[in-house]
Design a protein around this motif. Structure first.
Motif, PDB file in Angstrom:
ATOM      1  N   LYS A 235       0.843  -1.197   0.000  1.00  0.00           N
ATOM      2  CA  LYS A 235       0.000   0.000   0.000  1.00  0.00           C
ATOM      3  C   LYS A 235       0.875   1.243   0.000  1.00  0.00           C
ATOM      4  O   LYS A 235       1.430   1.623   1.036  1.00  0.00           O
ATOM      5  CB  LYS A 235      -0.932   0.002   1.212  1.00  0.00           C
ATOM      6  N   PRO A 236       1.007   1.910  -1.142  1.00  0.00           N
ATOM      7  CA  PRO A 236       1.842   3.117  -1.213  1.00  0.00           C
ATOM      8  C   PRO A 236       1.303   4.205  -0.289  1.00  0.00           C
ATOM      9  O   PRO A 236       0.096   4.391  -0.171  1.00  0.00           O
ATOM     10  CB  PRO A 236       1.719   3.549  -2.685  1.00  0.00           C
ATOM     11  N   SER A 237       2.193   4.924   0.359  1.00  0.00           N
ATOM     12  CA  SER A 237       1.793   6.035   1.223  1.00  0.00           C
ATOM     13  C   SER A 237       2.921   7.062   1.225  1.00  0.00           C
ATOM     14  O   SER A 237       4.085   6.732   0.959  1.00  0.00           O
ATOM     15  CB  SER A 237       1.509   5.548   2.649  1.00  0.00           C
ATOM     16  N   PRO A 238       2.614   8.324   1.521  1.00  0.00           N
ATOM     17  CA  PRO A 238       3.652   9.359   1.501  1.00  0.00           C
ATOM     18  C   PRO A 238       4.743   9.127   2.527  1.00  0.00           C
ATOM     19  O   PRO A 238       5.913   9.413   2.268  1.00  0.00           O
ATOM     20  CB  PRO A 238       2.876  10.647   1.787  1.00  0.00           C
ATOM     21  N   ASP A 239       4.371   8.614   3.698  1.00  0.00           N
ATOM     22  CA  ASP A 239       5.380   8.371   4.720  1.00  0.00           C
ATOM     23  C   ASP A 239       6.322   7.245   4.316  1.00  0.00           C
ATOM     24  O   ASP A 239       7.534   7.320   4.513  1.00  0.00           O
ATOM     25  CB  ASP A 239       4.739   8.099   6.083  1.00  0.00           C
ATOM     26  N   ALA A 240       5.785   6.177   3.710  1.00  0.00           N
ATOM     27  CA  ALA A 240       6.639   5.067   3.268  1.00  0.00           C
ATOM     28  C   ALA A 240       7.620   5.543   2.205  1.00  0.00           C
ATOM     29  O   ALA A 240       8.811   5.199   2.237  1.00  0.00           O
ATOM     30  CB  ALA A 240       5.785   3.927   2.731  1.00  0.00           C
ATOM     31  N   TYR A 241       7.139   6.339   1.260  1.00  0.00           N
ATOM     32  CA  TYR A 241       8.032   6.876   0.229  1.00  0.00           C
ATOM     33  C   TYR A 241       9.070   7.822   0.832  1.00  0.00           C
ATOM     34  O   TYR A 241      10.229   7.851   0.409  1.00  0.00           O
ATOM     35  CB  TYR A 241       7.234   7.615  -0.848  1.00  0.00           C
ATOM     36  N   PHE A 242       8.646   8.609   1.830  1.00  0.00           N
ATOM     37  CA  PHE A 242       9.591   9.544   2.448  1.00  0.00           C
ATOM     38  C   PHE A 242      10.726   8.788   3.139  1.00  0.00           C
ATOM     39  O   PHE A 242      11.909   9.126   2.988  1.00  0.00           O
ATOM     40  CB  PHE A 242       8.875  10.444   3.453  1.00  0.00           C
ATOM     41  N   TYR A 243      10.375   7.763   3.902  1.00  0.00           N
ATOM     42  CA  TYR A 243      11.408   6.996   4.594  1.00  0.00           C
ATOM     43  C   TYR A 243      12.284   6.233   3.602  1.00  0.00           C
ATOM     44  O   TYR A 243      13.495   6.078   3.810  1.00  0.00           O
ATOM     45  CB  TYR A 243      10.766   6.030   5.589  1.00  0.00           C
ATOM     46  N   LEU A 244      11.682   5.745   2.528  1.00  0.00           N
ATOM     47  CA  LEU A 244      12.468   5.081   1.481  1.00  0.00           C
ATOM     48  C   LEU A 244      13.467   6.065   0.894  1.00  0.00           C
ATOM     49  O   LEU A 244      14.644   5.732   0.682  1.00  0.00           O
ATOM     50  CB  LEU A 244      11.538   4.546   0.389  1.00  0.00           C
ATOM     51  N   ALA A 245      13.019   7.287   0.632  1.00  0.00           N
ATOM     52  CA  ALA A 245      13.905   8.315   0.093  1.00  0.00           C
ATOM     53  C   ALA A 245      15.053   8.616   1.056  1.00  0.00           C
ATOM     54  O   ALA A 245      16.206   8.773   0.643  1.00  0.00           O
ATOM     55  CB  ALA A 245      13.107   9.592  -0.178  1.00  0.00           C
ATOM     56  N   THR A 246      14.719   8.687   2.351  1.00  0.00           N
ATOM     57  CA  THR A 246      15.742   8.943   3.367  1.00  0.00           C
ATOM     58  C   THR A 246      16.806   7.852   3.365  1.00  0.00           C
ATOM     59  O   THR A 246      18.006   8.124   3.455  1.00  0.00           O
ATOM     60  CB  THR A 246      15.100   9.028   4.758  1.00  0.00           C
ATOM     61  N   ALA A 247      16.360   6.595   3.250  1.00  0.00           N
ATOM     62  CA  ALA A 247      17.305   5.476   3.220  1.00  0.00           C
ATOM     63  C   ALA A 247      18.177   5.537   1.970  1.00  0.00           C
ATOM     64  O   ALA A 247      19.399   5.353   2.037  1.00  0.00           O
ATOM     65  CB  ALA A 247      16.539   4.152   3.271  1.00  0.00           C
ATOM     66  N   TYR A 248      17.552   5.806   0.829  1.00  0.00           N
ATOM     67  CA  TYR A 248      18.320   5.933  -0.414  1.00  0.00           C
ATOM     68  C   TYR A 248      19.344   7.060  -0.313  1.00  0.00           C
ATOM     69  O   TYR A 248      20.493   6.922  -0.735  1.00  0.00           O
ATOM     70  CB  TYR A 248      17.390   6.214  -1.595  1.00  0.00           C
ATOM     71  N   GLU A 249      18.915   8.188   0.251  1.00  0.00           N
ATOM     72  CA  GLU A 249      19.817   9.331   0.377  1.00  0.00           C
ATOM     73  C   GLU A 249      21.045   8.977   1.203  1.00  0.00           C
ATOM     74  O   GLU A 249      22.179   9.326   0.853  1.00  0.00           O
ATOM     75  CB  GLU A 249      19.072  10.502   1.023  1.00  0.00           C
ATOM     76  N   ASN A 250      20.830   8.271   2.299  1.00  0.00           N
ATOM     77  CA  ASN A 250      21.945   7.887   3.163  1.00  0.00           C
ATOM     78  C   ASN A 250      22.832   6.815   2.545  1.00  0.00           C
ATOM     79  O   ASN A 250      23.976   6.642   2.965  1.00  0.00           O
ATOM     80  CB  ASN A 250      21.414   7.422   4.519  1.00  0.00           C
ATOM     81  N   MET A 251      22.303   6.102   1.564  1.00  0.00           N
ATOM     82  CA  MET A 251      23.102   5.106   0.838  1.00  0.00           C
ATOM     83  C   MET A 251      23.830   5.729  -0.354  1.00  0.00           C
ATOM     84  O   MET A 251      24.557   5.052  -1.069  1.00  0.00           O
ATOM     85  CB  MET A 251      22.194   3.971   0.345  1.00  0.00           C
ATOM     86  N   GLY A 252      23.606   7.031  -0.553  1.00  0.00           N
ATOM     87  CA  GLY A 252      24.250   7.713  -1.665  1.00  0.00           C
ATOM     88  C   GLY A 252      23.574   7.476  -3.005  1.00  0.00           C
ATOM     89  O   GLY A 252      24.133   7.807  -4.051  1.00  0.00           O
ATOM     90  N   LYS A 253      22.359   6.925  -2.982  1.00  0.00           N
ATOM     91  CA  LYS A 253      21.616   6.651  -4.209  1.00  0.00           C
ATOM     92  C   LYS A 253      20.713   7.844  -4.495  1.00  0.00           C
ATOM     93  O   LYS A 253      19.502   7.832  -4.248  1.00  0.00           O
ATOM     94  CB  LYS A 253      20.821   5.355  -4.070  1.00  0.00           C
ATOM     95  N   THR A 254      21.317   8.885  -5.043  1.00  0.00           N
ATOM     96  CA  THR A 254      20.644  10.175  -5.200  1.00  0.00           C
ATOM     97  C   THR A 254      19.434  10.115  -6.130  1.00  0.00           C
ATOM     98  O   THR A 254      18.368  10.669  -5.818  1.00  0.00           O
ATOM     99  CB  THR A 254      21.645  11.223  -5.712  1.00  0.00           C
ATOM    100  N   THR A 255      19.588   9.485  -7.282  1.00  0.00           N
ATOM    101  CA  THR A 255      18.486   9.416  -8.249  1.00  0.00           C
ATOM    102  C   THR A 255      17.271   8.727  -7.648  1.00  0.00           C
ATOM    103  O   THR A 255      16.131   9.201  -7.773  1.00  0.00           O
ATOM    104  CB  THR A 255      18.922   8.673  -9.527  1.00  0.00           C
TER     105      THR A 255
END
Length: 288
Positions: A235-255
């Motif tokens: 179930k997509p949600s804004p909070d799930a996408y936000f936390y996913l983005a945060t994890a990607y950012e910290n992994m250096g996966k900018t795109t």
């Protein structure tokens, strides 16, 4: 700990409040504490169940009434007078009215305290679950560092009482696990409870979300990415996408981080969050 959206374009007010509250009360960049404060370290403001949580209902009510208009405050005063004057056996009816009234006004702390009174008088699984959930919402919403531990402990007690009534309840176990992860004990105890819930119910969003946010806060970004990707598939949600983005950012996966932030913005449709994400995207694009 965050609410899910009803549709792709509309999110409940509660979810936005929780998400915005999370953003502005924590370190946005990583949502991670220093390395010395990993999973095995006690949480700040940690309480134990043998330390009774003391929250003065009259003081909480007075504070909340200062934030609403005079006519609404007068209505609540009348209900409170009726509650205080009622015989012990008759207090529950007025407590229910007050809990609902405060909830309608989005004042979670007094609402939770009246729900606690109701649950203590009409002890059943649902009453304790509702009470625990409301205390957790209050805990997530408040920025009062003194009040937070007491709210968390009260949530812990409510979920513990729910578990005593039905030890098989996944909602009770999830809630209890979350309170332990957030500070009512050693985090790994709570993680074990949440993992047990997910093992039996892989699509349990609440348990999965808590495991995902804990993975972020403990610096396990690879695990967080897997967890939130699975949540979004359910179930997509804004909070799930936000936390996913945060994890990607910290992994250096900018795109990937930019794409996830944009999806969070699209689903939330909230001006405050949109501004934050726009600034974040600009910041990340400069790093590419």
């Amino acid at each position: 700990m965050l609410n899910s959206i009803r549709s792709k374009q509309i999110i409940t007010i509660g979810a936005i409040v929780l998400l915005i509250g999370f953003l502005f009360t924590r370190d946005i960049k990583g949502l991670v504490k220093p390395k010395e404060d990993k999973a095995s370290a006690p949480a700040a403001g940690q309480m134990t169940t043998d330390q009774p949580a003391l929250i003065n209902l009259a003081e909480v009510s007075a504070t909340a009434k200062n934030t609403i208009n005079a006519s609404l405050a007068a209505e609540i005063n009348l209900l409170e007078n009726d509650f205080n004057a009622a015989a012990e056996n008759d207090k529950t009816a007025f407590a229910k009215q007050l809990a609902q009234k405060w909830d309608d006004l989005e004042q979670t702390v007094p609402s939770a305290l009246y729900l606690e009174i109701i649950a203590s008088k009409e002890q059943n699984l649902n009453n304790w679950l509702v009470t625990g959930d409301k205390f957790m919402k209050a805990f997530d919403n408040t920025r009062d560092s003194i009040l937070q531990p007491a709210l968390l402990q009260k949530a812990n007690v409510a979920y513990t009482n729910a578990m005593r009534i039905d030890s098989t309840s996944s909602d009770a176990k999830t809630g209890l696990g979350i309170t332990i992860v957030d500070g009512m004990g050693m985090p790994m105890q709570g993680i074990a409870m949440l993992m047990d819930v997910v093992k039996k119910d892989p699509k349990n969003l609440k348990a999965n979300m808590s495991l995902g946010t804990f993975a972020i806060k403990s610096g396990q970004f690879d695990k967080a990415i897997v967890r939130f990707t699975d949540i979004i598939a359910i179930k997509p949600s804004p909070d799930a996408y936000f936390y996913l983005a945060t994890a990607y950012e910290n992994m250096g996966k900018t795109t990937e981080a930019i794409d996830a932030y944009k999806n969070s913005k699209k689903l939330a449709a909230n001006a405050t969050l949109s501004k934050f994400i726009d600034d974040k995207v600009i910041e990340l694009q400069r790093k590419k």
